[in-house]
Design a protein around this motif. Sequence first.
Motif, mmCIF file in Angstrom:
data_model
loop_
_atom_site.group_PDB
_atom_site.id
_atom_site.type_symbol
_atom_site.label_atom_id
_atom_site.label_comp_id
_atom_site.label_asym_id
_atom_site.label_seq_id
_atom_site.Cartn_x
_atom_site.Cartn_y
_atom_site.Cartn_z
ATOM 1 N N THR A 16 90.157 -34.570 77.729
ATOM 2 C CA THR A 16 91.041 -33.911 77.596
ATOM 3 C C THR A 16 91.329 -34.528 75.696
ATOM 4 O OG1 THR A 16 91.726 -35.697 79.845
ATOM 5 C CG2 THR A 16 92.903 -36.493 77.624
ATOM 6 N N ILE A 17 90.177 -34.984 75.563
ATOM 7 C CA ILE A 17 89.576 -34.858 73.787
ATOM 8 C C ILE A 17 89.981 -33.447 73.389
ATOM 9 C CG2 ILE A 17 89.540 -35.457 72.083
ATOM 10 C CD1 ILE A 17 90.211 -37.667 73.075
ATOM 11 N N LYS A 18 89.108 -32.069 73.538
ATOM 12 C CA LYS A 18 89.342 -31.315 73.533
ATOM 13 C C LYS A 18 90.465 -30.092 73.586
ATOM 14 C CE LYS A 18 84.153 -30.142 74.066
ATOM 15 N NZ LYS A 18 83.298 -29.906 75.750
ATOM 16 N N GLY A 19 91.201 -30.970 74.966
ATOM 17 C CA GLY A 19 92.376 -29.706 75.416
ATOM 18 C C GLY A 19 93.299 -30.576 73.967
ATOM 19 N N LEU A 20 93.263 -31.829 74.291
ATOM 20 C CA LEU A 20 94.704 -32.564 72.721
ATOM 21 C C LEU A 20 94.005 -31.950 71.878
ATOM 22 C CD1 LEU A 20 96.822 -34.659 72.600
ATOM 23 C CD2 LEU A 20 94.800 -36.162 71.868
ATOM 24 N N LEU A 21 92.929 -32.008 71.313
ATOM 25 C CA LEU A 21 92.709 -30.995 69.548
ATOM 26 C C LEU A 21 92.987 -29.296 69.511
ATOM 27 C CD1 LEU A 21 89.143 -32.480 69.488
ATOM 28 C CD2 LEU A 21 91.406 -32.651 67.647
ATOM 29 N N GLY A 22 93.241 -29.160 71.080
ATOM 30 C CA GLY A 22 93.654 -27.454 70.573
ATOM 31 C C GLY A 22 94.984 -27.752 70.794
ATOM 32 N N ARG A 23 95.662 -28.392 71.608
ATOM 33 C CA ARG A 23 97.598 -28.402 71.977
ATOM 34 C C ARG A 23 97.493 -28.458 69.693
ATOM 35 N NH1 ARG A 23 100.233 -30.643 76.687
ATOM 36 N NH2 ARG A 23 99.258 -29.250 78.193
ATOM 37 N N LEU A 24 97.064 -29.394 69.166
ATOM 38 C CA LEU A 24 97.174 -29.907 67.736
ATOM 39 C C LEU A 24 96.892 -28.491 67.274
ATOM 40 C CD1 LEU A 24 95.526 -33.288 67.940
ATOM 41 C CD2 LEU A 24 98.483 -33.120 67.939
ATOM 42 N N ASN A 26 97.281 -25.741 67.987
ATOM 43 C CA ASN A 26 97.565 -24.495 67.999
ATOM 44 C C ASN A 26 99.429 -24.834 67.267
ATOM 45 O OD1 ASN A 26 96.188 -22.744 68.447
ATOM 46 N ND2 ASN A 26 95.963 -23.798 70.976
ATOM 47 N N THR A 27 99.218 -26.243 67.232
ATOM 48 C CA THR A 27 100.397 -26.329 66.767
ATOM 49 C C THR A 27 101.419 -26.660 65.509
ATOM 50 O OG1 THR A 27 101.047 -27.678 68.944
ATOM 51 C CG2 THR A 27 102.915 -28.080 67.340
ATOM 52 N N TYR A 28 99.847 -27.312 64.953
ATOM 53 C CA TYR A 28 100.007 -27.566 62.936
ATOM 54 C C TYR A 28 98.628 -27.005 62.457
ATOM 55 C CZ TYR A 28 102.760 -31.062 65.167
ATOM 56 O OH TYR A 28 103.821 -31.550 66.951
ATOM 57 N N ARG A 29 98.655 -25.356 61.957
ATOM 58 C CA ARG A 29 98.036 -24.573 61.621
ATOM 59 C C ARG A 29 97.201 -25.083 60.728
ATOM 60 N NH1 ARG A 29 97.576 -20.897 65.407
ATOM 61 N NH2 ARG A 29 99.247 -20.109 65.855
ATOM 62 N N ARG A 30 96.270 -24.483 60.447
ATOM 63 C CA ARG A 30 95.140 -25.048 59.347
ATOM 64 C C ARG A 30 95.200 -26.766 58.406
ATOM 65 N NH1 ARG A 30 96.794 -19.909 55.094
ATOM 66 N NH2 ARG A 30 95.636 -18.358 56.642
ATOM 67 N N PRO A 31 94.938 -27.442 59.749
ATOM 68 C CA PRO A 31 95.251 -28.960 59.326
ATOM 69 C C PRO A 31 93.770 -28.766 58.787
ATOM 70 C CG PRO A 31 94.288 -28.342 61.229
ATOM 71 C CD PRO A 31 94.680 -27.087 61.430
ATOM 72 N N SER A 32 93.119 -30.315 57.596
ATOM 73 C CA SER A 32 91.982 -30.468 56.573
ATOM 74 C C SER A 32 91.992 -31.523 56.491
ATOM 75 C CB SER A 32 91.880 -29.219 55.191
ATOM 76 O OG SER A 32 93.291 -30.010 54.505
ATOM 77 N N TRP A 33 91.153 -32.150 56.148
ATOM 78 C CA TRP A 33 90.757 -33.911 55.755
ATOM 79 C C TRP A 33 91.751 -34.129 54.435
ATOM 80 C CZ3 TRP A 33 90.170 -37.728 58.065
ATOM 81 C CH2 TRP A 33 89.825 -39.157 57.703
ATOM 82 N N GLU A 34 92.158 -32.529 53.320
ATOM 83 C CA GLU A 34 92.541 -33.282 52.306
ATOM 84 C C GLU A 34 93.994 -33.048 52.427
ATOM 85 O OE1 GLU A 34 88.514 -31.998 51.440
ATOM 86 O OE2 GLU A 34 89.868 -31.041 52.587
ATOM 87 N N LEU A 40 94.357 -38.034 64.343
ATOM 88 C CA LEU A 40 94.309 -38.705 65.687
ATOM 89 C C LEU A 40 93.624 -39.832 65.588
ATOM 90 C CD1 LEU A 40 94.177 -37.990 68.548
ATOM 91 C CD2 LEU A 40 92.390 -37.054 67.826
ATOM 92 N N PHE A 41 93.987 -41.370 66.284
ATOM 93 C CA PHE A 41 92.924 -42.208 66.179
ATOM 94 C C PHE A 41 93.156 -42.513 67.742
ATOM 95 C CE2 PHE A 41 96.023 -42.710 62.460
ATOM 96 C CZ PHE A 41 95.038 -42.418 61.201
ATOM 97 N N GLY A 42 91.537 -43.471 67.699
ATOM 98 C CA GLY A 42 90.930 -43.805 68.759
ATOM 99 C C GLY A 42 90.798 -45.190 68.241
ATOM 100 N N HIS A 43 91.245 -46.112 69.317
ATOM 101 C CA HIS A 43 90.631 -47.777 69.206
ATOM 102 C C HIS A 43 89.158 -47.510 70.980
ATOM 103 C CE1 HIS A 43 93.461 -48.280 66.377
ATOM 104 N NE2 HIS A 43 94.517 -47.217 67.013
ATOM 105 N N THR A 44 88.601 -48.466 70.396
ATOM 106 C CA THR A 44 87.685 -48.698 72.046
ATOM 107 C C THR A 44 86.885 -49.550 71.559
ATOM 108 O OG1 THR A 44 86.679 -47.392 73.194
ATOM 109 C CG2 THR A 44 86.312 -46.579 71.637
ATOM 110 N N ASN A 45 86.214 -50.966 72.220
ATOM 111 C CA ASN A 45 85.541 -51.044 71.553
ATOM 112 C C ASN A 45 83.525 -49.681 71.988
ATOM 113 O OD1 ASN A 45 85.387 -53.302 71.740
ATOM 114 N ND2 ASN A 45 85.167 -53.810 74.388
ATOM 115 N N PRO A 46 82.649 -50.128 71.095
ATOM 116 C CA PRO A 46 81.304 -49.111 71.416
ATOM 117 C C PRO A 46 80.732 -49.154 72.774
ATOM 118 C CG PRO A 46 80.836 -50.337 69.513
ATOM 119 C CD PRO A 46 82.014 -51.386 69.660
#
Length: 313
Positions: A16-24, A26-34, A40-46
């Motif tokens: 599911t995460i791979k599919g979500l990243l693929g859509r993002l 494809n929609t928004y070109r050339r994302p970078s950390w800078e 994409l934020f995720g919250h969970t217990n370890p």
Amino acid sequence: MHWVEIEEASQVSDSTIKGLLGRLRNTYRRPSWENFQYRLFGHTNPEPNKGWIWERFVENKAPNWRLILAPTTNNIYLPEHYVKELEAAYDPEYFRINVLGEFGDYNSGLVVKNFTDANRKKLQYCPDLPLHLTCDFNVDPMMWLIAHKDDENAFFFDEIVVENTSTEQCIKEFIKRYPNHKSDIVINGDASGDNRSTQSEYTNYAIIRRELYNYGYDKKQVKFKLRDYNPPILNRIASFNARVKNSQGQRRLFVDKRCKYFLKNIYNLKFKEGTSIIDAPTIHTLKKDRDKKFMGHIFDAGSYLTEYYWRIK
């Protein structure tokens, strides 16, 4: 700026995460950390196992992935007695994971015990040593392991994992990877592979033999080392774990990082809670997470080899 936020991220499958990243992407070109265009934020217990969160944020962390640990003890507004009450109420493992924010005990409930980085080695293929191909026959996916061994040690250095395939296609893949092996080729694996399948008039091992002979491997060079029947799964697990680490602390089973599906099984394959039955994926769970179909079969392939040569008596 676009935001995606996931609660209880460990309950979401890697596919599911791979599919979500693929859509993002494809929609928004050339994302970078800078200068990225989405977050994409995720919250969970370890997690209590080495799932996709461990793989992506700890073991193979990319430059633009961040792991932030926020244990309950960092909350400055809690009364002093609160954490102590939680410690008294929870079992130690649950307290470590859900209050202290530590990753779990990866041996808890696992099929494979005591496998550590000491069992992960950079291994080399040696054309002058006997080459062991150990097989589990499952059409989707077919999962085989390739290893060397000596009198006491098993060295798994490669795997063949193919979806929606056949024995003929997989043995051709093996030949493609190892076309000029000089020493013996030894076939281990599932004893039921010597029975005719519904897909062919030949047995799985007959297909393997035929393809190796047709390619040009000598009949004396190809050897089959198989049980007449498959031993009980717990016997295979015991023989496997005894190679991983025995009672004297000796480690005699080693896996190369190229065997990523095998390692995933070693780190995550579990028993059903309170039982000695492996928690194999069901049709229902496969509908939710297709990646679970890779669990179980490749461990079977590895344990067929260890049980054949080092049966627990």
